[in-house]
Design a protein around this motif. Structure first.
Motif, short mmCIF file in Angstrom:
data_model
loop_
_atom_site.label_atom_id
_atom_site.label_comp_id
_atom_site.label_asym_id
_atom_site.label_seq_id
_atom_site.Cartn_x
_atom_site.Cartn_y
_atom_site.Cartn_z
N ASN A 45 0.82 -1.21 0.00
CA ASN A 45 0.00 0.00 0.00
C ASN A 45 0.85 1.26 0.00
O ASN A 45 0.55 2.23 -0.69
CB ASN A 45 -0.91 0.02 1.23
CG ASN A 45 -2.22 -0.67 0.95
OD1 ASN A 45 -2.68 -0.69 -0.19
ND2 ASN A 45 -2.81 -1.24 1.97
N ILE A 83 -0.21 5.29 6.15
CA ILE A 83 -0.64 6.42 5.32
C ILE A 83 -0.28 7.75 6.00
O ILE A 83 0.13 8.70 5.34
CB ILE A 83 -2.16 6.35 5.05
CG1 ILE A 83 -2.54 5.03 4.38
CG2 ILE A 83 -2.62 7.54 4.21
CD1 ILE A 83 -1.89 4.74 3.08
N MET A 115 -6.22 5.91 -0.61
CA MET A 115 -5.78 4.68 0.03
C MET A 115 -6.65 4.34 1.24
O MET A 115 -6.17 3.95 2.29
CB MET A 115 -4.31 4.79 0.49
CG MET A 115 -3.33 5.18 -0.59
SD MET A 115 -3.29 4.06 -1.97
CE MET A 115 -2.55 2.63 -1.21
N GLN A 157 0.88 4.03 -2.92
CA GLN A 157 0.54 5.43 -2.66
C GLN A 157 1.65 6.35 -3.16
O GLN A 157 1.38 7.36 -3.79
CB GLN A 157 0.28 5.65 -1.18
CG GLN A 157 -0.54 6.91 -0.95
CD GLN A 157 -0.43 7.42 0.47
OE1 GLN A 157 0.22 6.80 1.31
NE2 GLN A 157 -1.05 8.54 0.74
#
Ligand code: CO
Length: 682
Positions: free
Chosen positions: A333, A376, A647, A337
């Protein structure tokens, strides 16, 4: 002993009637849940489990994990299968072996805390449909998130397995937080809550063999219930860790049938069975039976799923897990991103910042959803912070975490970060200390009212309550109210074979290619248009055939306020050849012009200008979750204007300056590219 005798002995030992071990290690098979969740994005269909179901029931597994985790989500969303029906169907074939499911505590089989009324009915219905063992975990190891589900599991007479999510802050077990005392005390807490077994849940494959030994030994000394080890293969250590855990007296370990094993899944059962033959922990399993099952899986089932396997690299282990303790899913992920934002070169900075962000956010275990929340936020910090200010862009999920909505973190959250995150937070600026679900209103009455007669029974109602959008869509398919789209239908082995034939032909150069229509030269007067259809964005080049263009066309954008438009003249667009085929959004598009500017553009036949003022641009590609302000509103610098989801994390985009909103160029649901002008403030 002659070689011949040796062979005879071996053949005899394969048989299940070999002398029984004193203390056989028990095995939970995960192929039909975690196995295909780890390797094939949880896309396994019930029809592909049936061919092996009866044989697997004969193996002697302590349990088979067949439900929970992501299965509920993917089944109703991507497979057009009723999740509840799967338990009942499999139960008709698997009559002896208990069924186990992965229950995400108060998150049930979703990604947020549900209200207590939903949690209670969910567990009741799962038990009623045939679930026997509830493997229950919480991402923060905050067992207050078990308080609602456990009494229901017990009341239904089912097995409550309490999990401890395994986490590290150092390369090996130890340090301030995740040391042996931590795991021992969590195991005691679980037993005190009534756990029928305790599971060490090593979702990222971090547990090292000697640490597995130490933990199992220590926990066995303080609890009387069976101890279970769940360890993913990701880093390559788990088969060794299994063996050391078995030496330390672990009661149950988790494996998969070999086609569903390894990579980010689990160790395979077959080597373990062979490795333990003749020892006091011999499983007693018939290796020939396992071979028969594998044969069916390889020939009849796996060809349908092969295309889902990540075959981008040769290595079946992920050394990043060893280097950074970053679970596989989390890492991919982060990489995605960064790639979307064209910032892949920042990955090392992200790895450096990650431990700091994690510490500031309470040293949480890195498991879904906390791994994404920390990951994130780290990317946001690396991309948007400067030397004067950290945490410039805080996701909504980090705010929820700071508020206490996920539960209690392993260490307190950094007070400054917490204060900044909760400034203006809708539920309140003061964090809660109670059990998170206590602040949630009951959700079932509302769900019932909304879904009405489309939910025929309680199972339908729960499907809707857990997943309002996709759940409702599924119920419409289920009851024939909407056609079932092609992409959620199963594929057959024949289709797989046809595809393989095509590939073979293509490789042999026997496929005749369609003659490509040559695109004409792009003239100097070719114009590029941004076209938005139902929230999708296309870049379209328009070049009039034989002549200079008379621009006379304005694309009506349904999601924008209608702008005053110049009357349309003849529209040659449809007849014009496309210089470039329409393509979806990822390419960096020009900022979207504001509506007023468009009208002018039509007169001037010049590229649209922008409304004067300070633009609020999308810092990353994503989807507009909500628009908090209207044109004409006065905003202070820092006020949230738009919430952008990227995301799966929500980012509140603040006004860059104080002033009046002069334009809002997007609506809820729109996908935007990085750099798109979302609003203008002047
Ligand atoms: Co797992």
């Amino acid at each position: 002993m002659s070689d011949h005798d040796q062979l005879k002995l071996t053949a005899m030992n394969y048989a299940p009637d070999r002398p029984k071990a004193d203390n056989p290690v028990k095995i939970e098979d995960l192929s039909l849940r975690d196995g295909h969740q780890s390797l094939f994005a949880t896309r396994g269909r019930t029809e592909d489990m049936i061919p092996v179901a009866e044989l697997m029931d004969q193996v002697g597994f302590w349990a088979m994990e067949v439900w929970g985790g992501a299965t509920f989500d993917t089944m109703h969303r991507f497979l057009n299968e009723d999740p509840w029906e799967r338990i009942r169907t499999l139960k008709r074939y698997i009559k002896k072996t208990p069924f186990s499911m992965l229950l995400r505590g108060q998150n049930l089989v979703g990604y947020r805390n549900y209200a207590d009324d939903v949690a209670e009915v969910f567990v009741e219905r799962a038990a009623e449909n045939g679930m026997d063992i509830f493997r229950t975990f919480d991402a923060l190891n905050d067992y207050r998130n078990f308080e609602t589900v456990v009494p229901v599991i017990k009341r239904c007479g089912k097995h409550f397995q309490g999990c401890i999510c395994y986490s590290l802050t150092e390369p090996r077990l130890g340090g301030e937080v995740y040391n042996i005392d931590y795991y021992v005390s969590k195991a005691k807490d679980l037993q005190a809550m009534g756990a029928d077994s305790v599971c060490i849940k090593d979702m990222a494959g971090l547990i090292a063999p000697y640490d597995a030994y130490a933990i199992v030994k220590a926990i066995k000394q303080v609890v009387t219930v069976p101890v279970h080890l769940h360890s993913h293969f990701t880093s390559g250590m788990s088969a060794m860790s299994h063996l050391k855990a078995i030496e330390a007296g672990v009661d149950i370990v988790d494996t998969c049938m070999s086609p569903y094993a390894f990579r980010t899944s689990h160790p395979a059962i077959e080597p373990l069975v062979m490795g333990l033959i003749g020892t006091n922990r011999d499983t007693g399993f018939d290796i020939r039976l396992l071979a028969r099952i594998n044969d069916i899986l390889e020939k009849q089932v796996m060809p349908k799923y092969r295309h889902l396997l990540d075959d981008t690299k040769m290595s079946i282990i992920d050394i990043n897990v060893l280097l950074h303790q970053t679970p596989g899913g989390m890492l991919s992920n982060l990489v995605n991103q960064l790639r979307e934002m064209d910032k892949l070169d920042k990955i090392d900075e992200v790895f450096k910042e990650l431990p700091r962000v994690r510490r500031e956010l309470g040293q949480v275990p890195l498991v879904t959803p906390t791994s994404q929340i920390v990951g994130i936020q780290t990317v946001n910090n690396v991309l948007f912070d400067d030397e004067n200010e950290r945490y410039k862009m805080i996701t909504a999920q980090v705010k929820d975490l700071c508020y206490g909505l996920y539960g209690k973190t392993a260490i307190p959250i950094d007070p400054e970060v917490q204060k900044k995150a909760l400034k203006g937070y809708a539920r309140g600026e003061e964090p809660i200390t109670c059990r998170p679900a206590e602040v949630l209103e009951p959700e079932l009455p509302k769900a019932k009212k909304e879904i009405g007669d489309l939910a025929v029974d309680t199972d339908d109602l729960i499907t809707y309550a857990l997943y309002p959008v996709t759940g409702k869509r599924f119920l419409n398919w289920k009851y024939g109210k909407e056609p079932v789209p092609e992409e959620v239908r199963p594929i057959t082995l024949e289709q797989v074979h046809q595809r393989q034939e095509l590939v073979k032909k293509a490789l042999a150069g026997e496929l005749v290619e369609k003659p490509a229509k040559e695109a004409p030269e792009k003239s100097a007067s070719a114009r590029t248009f941004n076209v938005f259809v139902d929230g999708e964005y296309f870049e379209v080049g328009v070049d009039e055939v034989g002549g200079s263009p008379v621009l006379s066309y304005i694309q009506q954008m349904s999601m924008m306020p209608t702008a005053p438009m110049a009357p349309m003249a003849a529209v040659p667009i449809a007849a014009a050849p496309m210089a470039a085929a329409p393509k979806p959004a990822p390419a960096a598009p020009a900022p979207r012009p504001a509506p007023e500017a468009k009208a002018e553009a039509s007169k001037a036949a010049a590229p649209a200008g922008a409304v004067s003022g300070t633009p609020l641009t999308a810092p990353m590609p994503g989807m507009i979750v909500s628009v908090a302000k209207n044109v004409g509103d006065t905003v202070e610098k820092g006020d949230t204007v738009i919430v952008l989801e990227a995301m799966k994390m929500e980012n509140a985009l603040p006004a860059p300056v104080s002033g009046k909103i002069k334009a809002i160029n997007v609506a809820q649901g729109a996908s935007v590219a990085k750099g798109a002008v979302l609003a203008v403030i002047g």
